[in-house]
Design a protein around this motif. Structure first.
Motif, PDB file in Angstrom:
ATOM      1  N   ILE A 179      52.143  22.937  37.759  1.00  0.00           N
ATOM      2  CA  ILE A 179      52.741  22.588  36.325  1.00  0.00           C
ATOM      3  C   ILE A 179      54.066  21.664  36.792  1.00  0.00           C
ATOM      4  CG2 ILE A 179      53.859  23.362  34.471  1.00  0.00           C
ATOM      5  CD1 ILE A 179      51.984  25.744  34.413  1.00  0.00           C
ATOM      6  N   ASP A 180      54.706  22.161  37.678  1.00  0.00           N
ATOM      7  CA  ASP A 180      55.880  21.531  38.266  1.00  0.00           C
ATOM      8  C   ASP A 180      55.640  20.053  38.462  1.00  0.00           C
ATOM      9  OD1 ASP A 180      57.578  23.681  37.207  1.00  0.00           O
ATOM     10  OD2 ASP A 180      58.029  24.292  39.332  1.00  0.00           O
ATOM     11  N   ALA A 181      54.293  19.899  39.106  1.00  0.00           N
ATOM     12  CA  ALA A 181      54.064  18.544  39.770  1.00  0.00           C
ATOM     13  C   ALA A 181      53.476  17.816  38.735  1.00  0.00           C
ATOM     14  CB  ALA A 181      53.392  18.960  41.085  1.00  0.00           C
ATOM     15  N   GLY A 182      53.007  18.197  37.452  1.00  0.00           N
ATOM     16  CA  GLY A 182      52.597  17.319  36.486  1.00  0.00           C
ATOM     17  C   GLY A 182      51.055  17.530  36.383  1.00  0.00           C
ATOM     18  N   ALA A 183      50.505  18.475  36.826  1.00  0.00           N
ATOM     19  CA  ALA A 183      49.162  18.748  36.323  1.00  0.00           C
ATOM     20  C   ALA A 183      48.801  19.005  34.933  1.00  0.00           C
ATOM     21  CB  ALA A 183      48.752  20.153  37.014  1.00  0.00           C
ATOM     22  N   ASN A 184      47.904  18.400  34.527  1.00  0.00           N
ATOM     23  CA  ASN A 184      47.423  18.406  33.147  1.00  0.00           C
ATOM     24  C   ASN A 184      46.757  19.980  32.758  1.00  0.00           C
ATOM     25  OD1 ASN A 184      46.320  18.319  30.444  1.00  0.00           O
ATOM     26  ND2 ASN A 184      45.070  16.773  31.098  1.00  0.00           N
ATOM     27  N   VAL A 185      47.667  20.842  31.842  1.00  0.00           N
ATOM     28  CA  VAL A 185      47.265  22.090  31.541  1.00  0.00           C
ATOM     29  C   VAL A 185      46.348  22.349  30.461  1.00  0.00           C
ATOM     30  CG1 VAL A 185      49.698  22.865  32.377  1.00  0.00           C
ATOM     31  CG2 VAL A 185      49.294  22.306  29.908  1.00  0.00           C
ATOM     32  N   ASN A 186      45.995  21.074  29.776  1.00  0.00           N
ATOM     33  CA  ASN A 186      45.104  21.145  28.799  1.00  0.00           C
ATOM     34  C   ASN A 186      43.608  20.312  29.362  1.00  0.00           C
ATOM     35  OD1 ASN A 186      46.162  22.543  26.485  1.00  0.00           O
ATOM     36  ND2 ASN A 186      47.621  20.877  26.427  1.00  0.00           N
ATOM     37  N   ASN A 187      43.674  20.464  30.661  1.00  0.00           N
ATOM     38  CA  ASN A 187      42.372  19.494  31.105  1.00  0.00           C
ATOM     39  C   ASN A 187      41.427  20.608  31.117  1.00  0.00           C
ATOM     40  OD1 ASN A 187      41.074  17.413  32.218  1.00  0.00           O
ATOM     41  ND2 ASN A 187      41.399  17.996  34.337  1.00  0.00           N
ATOM     42  N   PRO A 188      40.144  20.227  30.298  1.00  0.00           N
ATOM     43  CA  PRO A 188      39.014  21.367  30.327  1.00  0.00           C
ATOM     44  C   PRO A 188      38.307  21.490  31.350  1.00  0.00           C
ATOM     45  CG  PRO A 188      38.331  19.408  28.852  1.00  0.00           C
ATOM     46  CD  PRO A 188      39.985  19.269  29.360  1.00  0.00           C
ATOM     47  N   GLY A 189      38.152  22.460  31.879  1.00  0.00           N
ATOM     48  CA  GLY A 189      37.141  22.843  33.048  1.00  0.00           C
ATOM     49  C   GLY A 189      35.680  22.851  32.496  1.00  0.00           C
ATOM     50  N   LEU A 190      34.732  23.117  33.259  1.00  0.00           N
ATOM     51  CA  LEU A 190      33.430  23.313  33.075  1.00  0.00           C
ATOM     52  C   LEU A 190      32.866  24.466  33.294  1.00  0.00           C
ATOM     53  CD1 LEU A 190      32.086  19.659  33.588  1.00  0.00           C
ATOM     54  CD2 LEU A 190      32.933  20.620  31.523  1.00  0.00           C
ATOM     55  N   GLY A 191      33.336  25.472  33.839  1.00  0.00           N
ATOM     56  CA  GLY A 191      33.205  26.816  33.818  1.00  0.00           C
ATOM     57  C   GLY A 191      33.784  27.824  33.508  1.00  0.00           C
ATOM     58  N   THR A 192      33.292  29.333  33.311  1.00  0.00           N
ATOM     59  CA  THR A 192      34.051  30.383  33.192  1.00  0.00           C
ATOM     60  C   THR A 192      33.668  31.422  34.121  1.00  0.00           C
ATOM     61  OG1 THR A 192      32.675  31.549  31.687  1.00  0.00           O
ATOM     62  CG2 THR A 192      33.962  29.881  30.593  1.00  0.00           C
ATOM     63  N   ALA A 193      34.708  32.474  34.094  1.00  0.00           N
ATOM     64  CA  ALA A 193      34.371  33.555  35.093  1.00  0.00           C
ATOM     65  C   ALA A 193      32.880  34.309  34.701  1.00  0.00           C
ATOM     66  CB  ALA A 193      35.635  34.603  35.285  1.00  0.00           C
ATOM     67  N   GLU A 194      32.898  34.306  33.342  1.00  0.00           N
ATOM     68  CA  GLU A 194      31.859  34.780  32.840  1.00  0.00           C
ATOM     69  C   GLU A 194      30.409  34.499  32.953  1.00  0.00           C
ATOM     70  OE1 GLU A 194      31.651  36.843  28.464  1.00  0.00           O
ATOM     71  OE2 GLU A 194      31.159  34.600  28.257  1.00  0.00           O
ATOM     72  N   ASP A 200      31.538  20.027  38.351  1.00  0.00           N
ATOM     73  CA  ASP A 200      31.345  20.864  37.268  1.00  0.00           C
ATOM     74  C   ASP A 200      32.861  20.792  36.610  1.00  0.00           C
ATOM     75  OD1 ASP A 200      33.232  21.850  39.065  1.00  0.00           O
ATOM     76  OD2 ASP A 200      32.539  23.969  39.411  1.00  0.00           O
ATOM     77  N   GLY A 201      33.903  19.868  36.883  1.00  0.00           N
ATOM     78  CA  GLY A 201      35.003  19.783  36.009  1.00  0.00           C
ATOM     79  C   GLY A 201      35.945  20.588  36.357  1.00  0.00           C
ATOM     80  N   VAL A 202      35.916  21.497  37.152  1.00  0.00           N
ATOM     81  CA  VAL A 202      36.839  22.515  37.458  1.00  0.00           C
ATOM     82  C   VAL A 202      37.889  21.958  38.362  1.00  0.00           C
ATOM     83  CG1 VAL A 202      37.276  24.874  38.583  1.00  0.00           C
ATOM     84  CG2 VAL A 202      35.350  24.360  37.326  1.00  0.00           C
ATOM     85  N   THR A 203      39.552  21.852  37.759  1.00  0.00           N
ATOM     86  CA  THR A 203      40.473  21.468  38.551  1.00  0.00           C
ATOM     87  C   THR A 203      41.294  22.445  39.191  1.00  0.00           C
ATOM     88  OG1 THR A 203      41.750  22.018  36.601  1.00  0.00           O
ATOM     89  CG2 THR A 203      40.578  19.573  36.710  1.00  0.00           C
ATOM     90  N   PRO A 204      42.284  22.024  40.219  1.00  0.00           N
ATOM     91  CA  PRO A 204      43.055  23.064  40.908  1.00  0.00           C
ATOM     92  C   PRO A 204      43.996  24.190  39.935  1.00  0.00           C
ATOM     93  CG  PRO A 204      43.321  21.032  42.094  1.00  0.00           C
ATOM     94  CD  PRO A 204      42.435  20.544  40.593  1.00  0.00           C
ATOM     95  N   SER A 205      44.175  23.648  38.866  1.00  0.00           N
ATOM     96  CA  SER A 205      45.138  24.455  37.679  1.00  0.00           C
ATOM     97  C   SER A 205      44.106  25.358  37.207  1.00  0.00           C
ATOM     98  CB  SER A 205      45.363  23.566  36.627  1.00  0.00           C
ATOM     99  OG  SER A 205      46.402  22.543  37.137  1.00  0.00           O
ATOM    100  N   PHE A 206      42.798  25.136  36.788  1.00  0.00           N
ATOM    101  CA  PHE A 206      41.787  26.120  36.196  1.00  0.00           C
ATOM    102  C   PHE A 206      41.599  27.072  37.444  1.00  0.00           C
ATOM    103  CE2 PHE A 206      37.722  27.410  35.512  1.00  0.00           C
ATOM    104  CZ  PHE A 206      37.570  27.392  34.154  1.00  0.00           C
ATOM    105  N   MET A 207      41.806  26.780  38.634  1.00  0.00           N
ATOM    106  CA  MET A 207      41.453  27.749  39.545  1.00  0.00           C
ATOM    107  C   MET A 207      42.586  28.677  39.854  1.00  0.00           C
ATOM    108  SD  MET A 207      38.344  27.495  40.611  1.00  0.00           S
ATOM    109  CE  MET A 207      38.266  28.847  41.552  1.00  0.00           C
ATOM    110  N   ALA A 208      43.727  28.071  39.793  1.00  0.00           N
ATOM    111  CA  ALA A 208      44.852  28.957  40.003  1.00  0.00           C
ATOM    112  C   ALA A 208      44.930  29.721  38.845  1.00  0.00           C
ATOM    113  CB  ALA A 208      46.036  28.034  39.973  1.00  0.00           C
ATOM    114  N   ALA A 209      44.551  29.440  37.448  1.00  0.00           N
ATOM    115  CA  ALA A 209      44.614  30.342  36.290  1.00  0.00           C
ATOM    116  C   ALA A 209      43.709  31.310  36.543  1.00  0.00           C
ATOM    117  CB  ALA A 209      44.463  29.358  35.011  1.00  0.00           C
ATOM    118  N   GLN A 210      42.318  31.055  36.873  1.00  0.00           N
ATOM    119  CA  GLN A 210      41.356  31.792  36.834  1.00  0.00           C
ATOM    120  C   GLN A 210      41.639  33.277  37.878  1.00  0.00           C
ATOM    121  OE1 GLN A 210      37.082  30.579  36.969  1.00  0.00           O
ATOM    122  NE2 GLN A 210      36.903  31.617  38.753  1.00  0.00           N
ATOM    123  N   ASN A 211      42.140  32.808  39.004  1.00  0.00           N
ATOM    124  CA  ASN A 211      42.512  33.579  39.925  1.00  0.00           C
ATOM    125  C   ASN A 211      43.842  34.513  39.853  1.00  0.00           C
ATOM    126  OD1 ASN A 211      40.134  33.949  42.062  1.00  0.00           O
ATOM    127  ND2 ASN A 211      40.553  31.561  41.769  1.00  0.00           N
TER     128      ASN A 211
END
Length: 306
Positions: free
Chosen positions: A220-235, A199-210
């Motif tokens: 972020i400090d380890a270099g994760a891509n903050v603009n990487n688009p996930g494929l799902g929303t909480a909505e 579904d395209g969801v990354t660890p960064s996406f999950m940390a932000a969602q929660n």
């Protein structure tokens, strides 16, 4: 000379009886072959241990009862008596039950360190998944068993990027639960922080969602891509290509949103349906998140085109 009716019946029955007898002989032979080749190894192992005097059992049944109790103690408390018997008897340490769970999985799930050490030394396979694709590393990450996970990593016997049937990795689970200790271990081990599930969801996406800001900061400090688009929303939970910043705005996690913006997240990057982070924050009434976006220079006039 005409055949007597009784003789006719006898002559008709005999060929049938021969077939029945032949079928019975074949069934016995098949049963013997099955017992020799396909009887579960566990039963043969049980008989050998009993004959060898293991657990001072007087019969295979008594041994099985006592050994079953030891396995239960292992699952509950980590008592290694059952594991020592398995290892000394040459048992298949990766033999799984009906639900696909085996000794290494249970040890990792419950943090049974001494049992894990025995299993590692005995050559157990810690990449073997359950039918759902869950490995010992994943279950250790999910249950927060930091020491168990560290032991598995040090043993060098696990694939930390191996996903479940749904594509969830240990780092995904650590980010979802916000477990800093587990996540730091995985980062130090060099996991792929941008590995996404189907579904395209990354660890960064999950940390932000929660709203797990500490976990997000580590990523972020380890270099994760903050603009990487996930494929799902909480909505709506389906594929629509939104970013970690969008999901943080949608769920109202202002702290996570500020971290993402500080790391270079695009505050105006819309979802494919043209909704922007500021639009979704305003619509959901998340004033703190909206303030963070405004302070970062978000375009409040960008139109949503339903």
């Amino acid at each position: 000379m005409p055949i007597h009716p009784q003789q006719r019946r006898t002559s008709n029955i005999w060929p049938m009886a021969r077939y029945v007898l032949l079928a019975a002989i074949l069934a016995v032979l098949a049963s013997l072959y099955w017992d020799q080749k396909y009887v579960p190894r566990k039963r043969r192992m049980r008989d050998r241990w009993w004959q060898g005097g293991a657990l001072d059992a007087k019969s295979p049944k008594e041994f099985e009862e006592r050994f079953g109790a030891l396995l239960l103690d292992f699952e509950r408390t980590g008592d290694t008596a059952a594991i020592k018997i398995l290892c000394s008897g040459g048992a298949d340490l990766n033999n799984a039950g009906k639900n696909g769970v085996y000794t290494g999985y249970i040890a990792a799930q419950n943090g049974h360190i001494e049992a894990l050490k025995l299993l590692i030394d005995a050559g157990a396979d810690f990449n073997q998944p359950t039918p759902d694709g869950i490995t010992p590393a994943y279950i250790a990450a999910q249950t927060g068993q930091v020491e168990a996970l560290a032991l598995l990593i040090d043993a060098g016997k696990i694939d930390l990027n191996k996903g479940t049937a749904k594509g969830r990795t240990p780092s995904f689970m650590a980010a979802q639960t916000g477990n800093i200790g587990v996540l730091q271990l995985l980062i130090d081990a060099g996991v792929d922080l941008d590995k996404a599930g189907p579904d395209g969801v990354t660890p960064s996406f999950m940390a932000a969602q929660n709203g797990h800001t500490e976990a997000l900061a580590l990523l972020i400090d380890a270099g994760a891509n903050v603009n990487n688009p996930g494929l799902g929303t909480a909505e709506n939970g389906h594929a629509d290509g939104v970013t970690p910043a969008y999901i943080a705005a949608e769920t109202g996690h202002a702290g996570a949103l500020a971290l993402l913006i500080g790391a270079g997240a695009d505050v105006n990057k819309p979802a494919p349906d043209s909704r922007t982070p500021s639009y979704i924050a305003a619509r959901n009434g998340h004033t703190e998140a909206l303030k963070v976006l405004i302070d970062a220079g978000a375009d409040l006039n960008k139109e949503f085109q339903p």
